[in-house]
Design a protein around this motif. Sequence first.
Motif, PDB file in Angstrom:
ATOM      1  N   ALA A 312       0.603  -1.147  -0.084  1.00 45.02           N
ATOM      2  CA  ALA A 312       0.087  -0.056   0.076  1.00 45.02           C
ATOM      3  C   ALA A 312       0.865   1.174   0.034  1.00 45.02           C
ATOM      4  CB  ALA A 312      -0.919   0.061   1.428  1.00 45.02           C
ATOM      5  N   ILE A 313       2.028   1.130   0.777  1.00 42.87           N
ATOM      6  CA  ILE A 313       2.839   2.298   0.831  1.00 42.87           C
ATOM      7  C   ILE A 313       3.450   2.709  -0.752  1.00 42.87           C
ATOM      8  CG2 ILE A 313       5.054   3.432   1.382  1.00 42.87           C
ATOM      9  CD1 ILE A 313       4.742   1.774   3.984  1.00 42.87           C
ATOM     10  N   VAL A 314       3.558   1.612  -1.631  1.00 45.76           N
ATOM     11  CA  VAL A 314       4.090   1.926  -2.927  1.00 45.76           C
ATOM     12  C   VAL A 314       3.169   2.404  -3.788  1.00 45.76           C
ATOM     13  CG1 VAL A 314       5.298   0.907  -4.763  1.00 45.76           C
ATOM     14  CG2 VAL A 314       6.158   0.362  -2.675  1.00 45.76           C
ATOM     15  N   THR A 315       1.929   1.586  -3.707  1.00 46.71           N
ATOM     16  CA  THR A 315       0.788   1.866  -4.862  1.00 46.71           C
ATOM     17  C   THR A 315       0.109   3.109  -4.450  1.00 46.71           C
ATOM     18  OG1 THR A 315      -0.608   0.507  -3.510  1.00 46.71           O
ATOM     19  CG2 THR A 315       0.645  -0.515  -5.249  1.00 46.71           C
ATOM     20  N   SER A 316       0.097   3.657  -3.276  1.00 53.94           N
ATOM     21  CA  SER A 316      -0.527   4.896  -2.858  1.00 53.94           C
ATOM     22  C   SER A 316       0.398   6.142  -3.058  1.00 53.94           C
ATOM     23  CB  SER A 316      -0.954   4.849  -1.571  1.00 53.94           C
ATOM     24  OG  SER A 316       0.154   4.840  -0.745  1.00 53.94           O
ATOM     25  N   ASN A 318       2.990   6.959  -1.638  1.00 57.43           N
ATOM     26  CA  ASN A 318       4.017   7.347  -0.266  1.00 57.43           C
ATOM     27  C   ASN A 318       5.280   6.843  -0.085  1.00 57.43           C
ATOM     28  OD1 ASN A 318       1.854   8.844   1.491  1.00 57.43           O
ATOM     29  ND2 ASN A 318       0.646   7.018   1.012  1.00 57.43           N
ATOM     30  N   ASN A 319       5.842   7.040   0.930  1.00 55.65           N
ATOM     31  CA  ASN A 319       7.388   6.673   1.155  1.00 55.65           C
ATOM     32  C   ASN A 319       7.187   6.180   2.568  1.00 55.65           C
ATOM     33  OD1 ASN A 319       8.987   8.213  -1.274  1.00 55.65           O
ATOM     34  ND2 ASN A 319       7.485   9.722  -0.434  1.00 55.65           N
ATOM     35  N   PHE A 320       8.314   5.541   2.625  1.00 59.31           N
ATOM     36  CA  PHE A 320       8.425   4.533   4.024  1.00 59.31           C
ATOM     37  C   PHE A 320       8.724   5.514   4.937  1.00 59.31           C
ATOM     38  CE2 PHE A 320      10.426   2.230   7.384  1.00 59.31           C
ATOM     39  CZ  PHE A 320       9.841   1.635   7.591  1.00 59.31           C
ATOM     40  N   GLY A 321       9.654   6.349   4.961  1.00 56.52           N
ATOM     41  CA  GLY A 321       9.866   7.512   5.833  1.00 56.52           C
ATOM     42  C   GLY A 321       8.607   8.129   6.651  1.00 56.52           C
ATOM     43  N   LYS A 322       7.954   8.616   5.687  1.00 53.40           N
ATOM     44  CA  LYS A 322       6.652   9.250   6.075  1.00 53.40           C
ATOM     45  C   LYS A 322       5.530   8.569   6.887  1.00 53.40           C
ATOM     46  CE  LYS A 322       6.781  13.623   4.750  1.00 53.40           C
ATOM     47  NZ  LYS A 322       6.695  14.758   5.714  1.00 53.40           N
ATOM     48  N   PHE A 340      10.713  -3.660   4.619  1.00 53.39           N
ATOM     49  CA  PHE A 340       9.984  -3.021   3.664  1.00 53.39           C
ATOM     50  C   PHE A 340      10.784  -2.964   2.355  1.00 53.39           C
ATOM     51  CE2 PHE A 340       9.866   1.055   1.220  1.00 53.39           C
ATOM     52  CZ  PHE A 340       8.552   0.938   0.741  1.00 53.39           C
ATOM     53  N   PHE A 341      12.003  -2.801   2.254  1.00 50.99           N
ATOM     54  CA  PHE A 341      12.714  -2.609   0.948  1.00 50.99           C
ATOM     55  C   PHE A 341      13.097  -3.955   0.491  1.00 50.99           C
ATOM     56  CE2 PHE A 341      14.098   1.606   2.955  1.00 50.99           C
ATOM     57  CZ  PHE A 341      13.730   2.190   1.822  1.00 50.99           C
ATOM     58  N   MET A 617       2.344  12.620  -7.714  1.00 52.35           N
ATOM     59  CA  MET A 617       1.876  11.893  -6.944  1.00 52.35           C
ATOM     60  C   MET A 617       2.437  10.808  -6.268  1.00 52.35           C
ATOM     61  SD  MET A 617      -2.205  10.206  -6.834  1.00 52.35           S
ATOM     62  CE  MET A 617      -2.384   9.026  -5.562  1.00 52.35           C
ATOM     63  N   TYR A 618       3.223  10.266  -7.263  1.00 57.20           N
ATOM     64  CA  TYR A 618       3.943   8.872  -7.052  1.00 57.20           C
ATOM     65  C   TYR A 618       5.605   9.139  -7.099  1.00 57.20           C
ATOM     66  CZ  TYR A 618      -0.583   6.379  -8.413  1.00 57.20           C
ATOM     67  OH  TYR A 618      -1.680   6.082  -8.176  1.00 57.20           O
ATOM     68  N   CYS A 619       5.876  10.090  -7.630  1.00 56.48           N
ATOM     69  CA  CYS A 619       7.505  10.398  -7.730  1.00 56.48           C
ATOM     70  C   CYS A 619       7.646  11.977  -7.323  1.00 56.48           C
ATOM     71  CB  CYS A 619       7.901  10.088  -9.024  1.00 56.48           C
ATOM     72  SG  CYS A 619       7.932   8.503  -9.582  1.00 56.48           S
TER      73      CYS A 619
END
Length: 748
Positions: A312-316, A318-322, A340-341, A617-619
């Motif tokens: 969900a973090i990737v497809t939405s 977002n970034n893991f840090g946030k 995660f990675f 939104m994604y990058c």
Amino acid sequence: MEADNQPSVIPRKRKRVTNPRHNVLSASERKRRRNQNQRVQKAKVISIGKQVNRWKELKESLGLTNPSLAEVLLDTYETTKSYNTSTTTSTKMLHTDHEAVPHVPVSVPSRAASEKEPVPGTSGVLTSTPATTTHLFHMGHPTPGMSEISAAESESEGQLSGVEKILTTDSEDQVGPKQGPEEVQKEATEVSFEEMFFGELKQEDPQEEEEEEGFIGRGIHLVHELECEKVASSPMALCSVEQVKQLALTSITTCIADSDKCGKPVTLEHSFVGSALYVKWVCDSGHVSNTWCSQPILNRRLHSGDFRLAMAIVTSGNNFGKIEMLGKHLNLKMLSRTSFFQIQGHYIVPTIDDFWKDHQTRVLDSIRNKEIVVLGDGRNDSPGYCAQYCTYTLMDSETKKILTIKTVDKRETDGKSPRMETEGFRRAMSDLLQKGINVKEVVTDAHTQALELFSSKCCYTIKTQSNDTVAYISEGTYPALSHSHDIWHAAKNLSKKLTKLGSLRKHAALQKWTKDIVNHFWFTCRTATDHRQFVELLRGVLHHITGDHEWALGCCQHGELSDSDRNKPWLDAREDSDTIKELANILLHPRLLSKVKHYLNFRSTADLEVFHQHILMYCAKRYAYTPPVYRIRNVLAALDHNFHLGRSVKTKPDGQIQYHRCFNKKSGRWTVFPVKEEKDYSYLKDLTLQALLKRMQDRRGMKRSRDLEDADPRRIARTIMGQAPPPTAQLAAEQVSRFSGTPAFSSN
């Protein structure tokens, strides 16, 4: 009775008195008082659920108000309760030798009637048998063989129960006038049922949080003020609904361990693994009777919640840090950064690549048998000449679907950022042509290197190892394709030149005509069919701005102009001759006229520009990504765009289209656009399923090194610098502070 002769009282509408202090109250104080009044009103609310209709029928039959009916029912219950404690002999005498009669809601005693006068409409005789009370309060079915006494039978026999005798007596403690049937009916009709029973209904602010008080449900914990500290610091975890249902069916109070049936009481112990919560039933002897996990577990003990959270973090976008910071602030347990990675590299990246290939195949199959016009444009991940990545996209001009999307790394163009867009165009066009797509026209901006690809001859230079420059001339890569320029970019460049010219003091009169000249350029591109007509139409604006609408070789295309159409002064052909001459140099410049053939088809890449904004939104440009992750995030933006094309426009309840206005700070104008329906992201279910299957079919696990892809730019150089970086300890030792002149990271 005196109450029947007393005139009905019509309540007056009280005049609202303005409080002089109300105007000086702050917004927060008014909000606090409003919330306090709402809490007082809610404290009076009593919900009777599905019994509302029965309540209304009984109230109407008795002609009572809601408070009076509630008092009657409560008094009946208390009287019946005290009556049941008396001897059973009199009860049997009342219920023998009588036929059962239907229940009549009228025959209900009340304390008000017993202390005052009989309730109007009851003939002064009411029954108080236990059977009647049992039927009214639903405390059970009537006892067989027991019947109710009707009002007619009681009156004919002249026998009254103890409660019935009280109803016929007058009370000395009566306060206020008595009300007859007309007054009671009038009071019941002046106020609606909801207002009488549930209190005055007020429109609440939807932004304010509703405050529930009292009992809200069995098993639901209502937080009190003293528990706020505990609620603010208590940990949280991700739970599956099915696992929670399983936990609800689990009831263990004593130790049931198979090894030793000790039967001791058990206590609950909890722990966290990643984002999952574990609960154990442990007795004093250390026996574990049962273990529960909040998430289903995949193969190799990977929690499904951790996997889905990473997905969900990737497809939405977002970034893991946030998200990790969100978990810390919420005290929500998260998967580790390493997990995660690993999940992203082993399962998410290859799954999105495969999903895009299947989707692209279906899109290209739908346009394979026809000629298409493609829109092409590049987007850098950062402005200027320091970009690391460039995304080049080709879109179908008719369907507006993304046909292909390619990413280029700076290391693949010898560290030259301006070359990345041309390289991206080559890759994107080669992808379409190799897959058999019939492209007849390409629309791009006026990129210099892109123009060379469509020319009959292409000239480029290469530097040798001895820094010698060698020029090469060869045929263009796509000379057979028709090439058009984006009209918006051309009009934008023209507007910049006119604005710069109008900023000069001696040419200030041109400022009011800049927008009209640009609009005339759009009109010329849309109307002209060949080079000669284009030049004639464009030259006509030089006559129009001076008030000359007919000249020797042509005339203006507009009709008669009224005085209302003239909102700016004409330029004088003599006094403003220098301004007109400079304007002619801009409009009839040889470089602009040489591009006329690219404007005749009147094409625009505005939809592609909107998509490139959607990629943010994604990058996001504030974050750095590895080449594979940057590629699949651009692909996710393309999937989002393609799957949500053709959304319907939102409409209001009256059927009108719902619009949204936006203010442009640069132009100083308001713009409006229709609001579309919300996105459903229906493709994410299949995408997540494929990633889960890839994990379930993996026999090696994710704790292994990942090999670089064959086309990974990191095979060319480890960093974008092109050289191996120095050791970190060496950089820390060599760095000197500007303020003290000493090493910035000294051990002391």
